[in-house]
Design an enzyme around this catalytic site. Structure first.
Site, mmCIF file in Angstrom:
data_model
loop_
_atom_site.group_PDB
_atom_site.id
_atom_site.type_symbol
_atom_site.label_atom_id
_atom_site.label_comp_id
_atom_site.label_asym_id
_atom_site.label_seq_id
_atom_site.Cartn_x
_atom_site.Cartn_y
_atom_site.Cartn_z
ATOM 1 N N ASP A 174 -34.051 -21.393 -39.766
ATOM 2 C CA ASP A 174 -34.181 -22.287 -39.421
ATOM 3 C C ASP A 174 -34.256 -22.138 -37.690
ATOM 4 O OD1 ASP A 174 -34.286 -25.141 -38.280
ATOM 5 O OD2 ASP A 174 -32.167 -25.393 -39.212
ATOM 6 N N SER A 228 -50.664 -26.177 -28.752
ATOM 7 C CA SER A 228 -52.057 -26.258 -28.921
ATOM 8 C C SER A 228 -53.310 -27.266 -28.199
ATOM 9 C CB SER A 228 -51.194 -27.479 -30.008
ATOM 10 O OG SER A 228 -51.992 -29.203 -30.519
ATOM 11 N N TYR A 263 -45.331 -35.352 -30.444
ATOM 12 C CA TYR A 263 -45.862 -33.644 -30.474
ATOM 13 C C TYR A 263 -46.241 -32.886 -29.313
ATOM 14 C CZ TYR A 263 -48.519 -29.962 -32.322
ATOM 15 O OH TYR A 263 -49.815 -28.961 -32.525
ATOM 16 N N LYS A 274 -45.982 -29.399 -26.978
ATOM 17 C CA LYS A 274 -47.174 -28.314 -26.399
ATOM 18 C C LYS A 274 -47.296 -28.483 -25.423
ATOM 19 C CE LYS A 274 -46.928 -27.206 -30.733
ATOM 20 N NZ LYS A 274 -46.296 -25.538 -31.083
#
Length: 246
Positions: A57, A137, A150, A154
């Site tokens: 993890d 991304s 999100y 990124k």
């Protein structure tokens, strides 16, 4: 054999982009360890390429420390570190994202880069070289509505790549990033909100080359940036996006 004799650790390598990178690296001669929270997937990909697998993890300091120890035992020195593991939240207005979901996104997408740096950069410094690749991304370059946190995570990853590159250059360590467009990976449904022909068609209309990214696309780009062919490239954030960010 662009990576002959190299060792590589890839986080989130049990599926999607990470698996594509792992397969390409192996084809090009690298010995690969795949780290993934899904141990079965990691073992499957590792078995296919003759590599090693470790359950990890990457948002947990203790888990990353164990992962680093296992990598040292299996591979010795790590030449290439790929920070690929990542998650997203469902498309939701930014003020409606639960706090625990926000925390999880930043722990997996951002804190993990800090943790792997803490455990792998010192050895790279002592050896005077290495390559680190962060999988960001297009969301960090051209944000999408309702994926605010999100997108932000990124964007953070791209900035982290730049600051790592400038600080580690004097130690011979190169740090680059890839910014893929959405691809045929397990995360696609969460990006779209629902995986329907209509949603796919709507998203594909934003990509000039007219297709999603594939794990092979990301594997090929990653191989170049982590190979000696890119020895003068550091601090780059390469769009692998079919033109979406133009």
């Amino acid at each position: 054999m662009k990576l002959a004799g190299k060792t590589a650790l890839i986080t989130g390598g049990g599926s999607g982009f990470g698996a594509g990178i792992a397969r390409k690296f192996s084809e090009e001669g690298a010995t690969v360890m795949i780290a993934d929270v899904d141990s079965a997937s990691a073992e499957e990909v590792a078995g296919d390429i003759g590599g090693f697998a470790v359950e990890a993890d990457i948002s947990s300091g203790d888990s990353v420390e164990r992962m680093a120890g296992e990598a040292a035992n299996r591979l010795g020195d790590i030449d290439i570190l790929v920070n690929n593991a990542g998650i997203t939240h469902l498309p939701t207005p930014l003020d409606e994202i639960p706090e625990d979901e926000f925390d999880r996104v930043f722990a997996v997408n951002c804190k993990s880069v800090y943790l792997t740096s803490k455990h792998f950069v010192p050895k790279m410094k002592s050896r005077g070289g290495g390559a680190i690749l962060n999988i960001a991304s297009t969301a960090g370059v051209s944000p999408r509505r309702n994926l605010s946190w999100y997108n932000a995570s990124k964007g953070w990853m791209i900035t982290a790549t730049l600051t790592m590159a400038i600080e580690l250059a004097e130690h011979g360590i190169r740090v680059n990033a890839l910014t893929p467009v959405a691809g045929e990976t397990p995360l696609l449904k969460r990006f779209l909100g629902e995986d329907t022909p209509e949603m796919r068609s709507k998203f594909l209309a934003t990509i000039p080359l007219g297709r999603f990214s594939a794990p092979e696309d990301i594997g090929n780009a990653a191989c170049f940036l982590c190979s000696d062919e890119a020895s003068l490239i550091t601090g780059a954030a390469l769009n692998v996006d079919g033109g979406r960010c133009i």
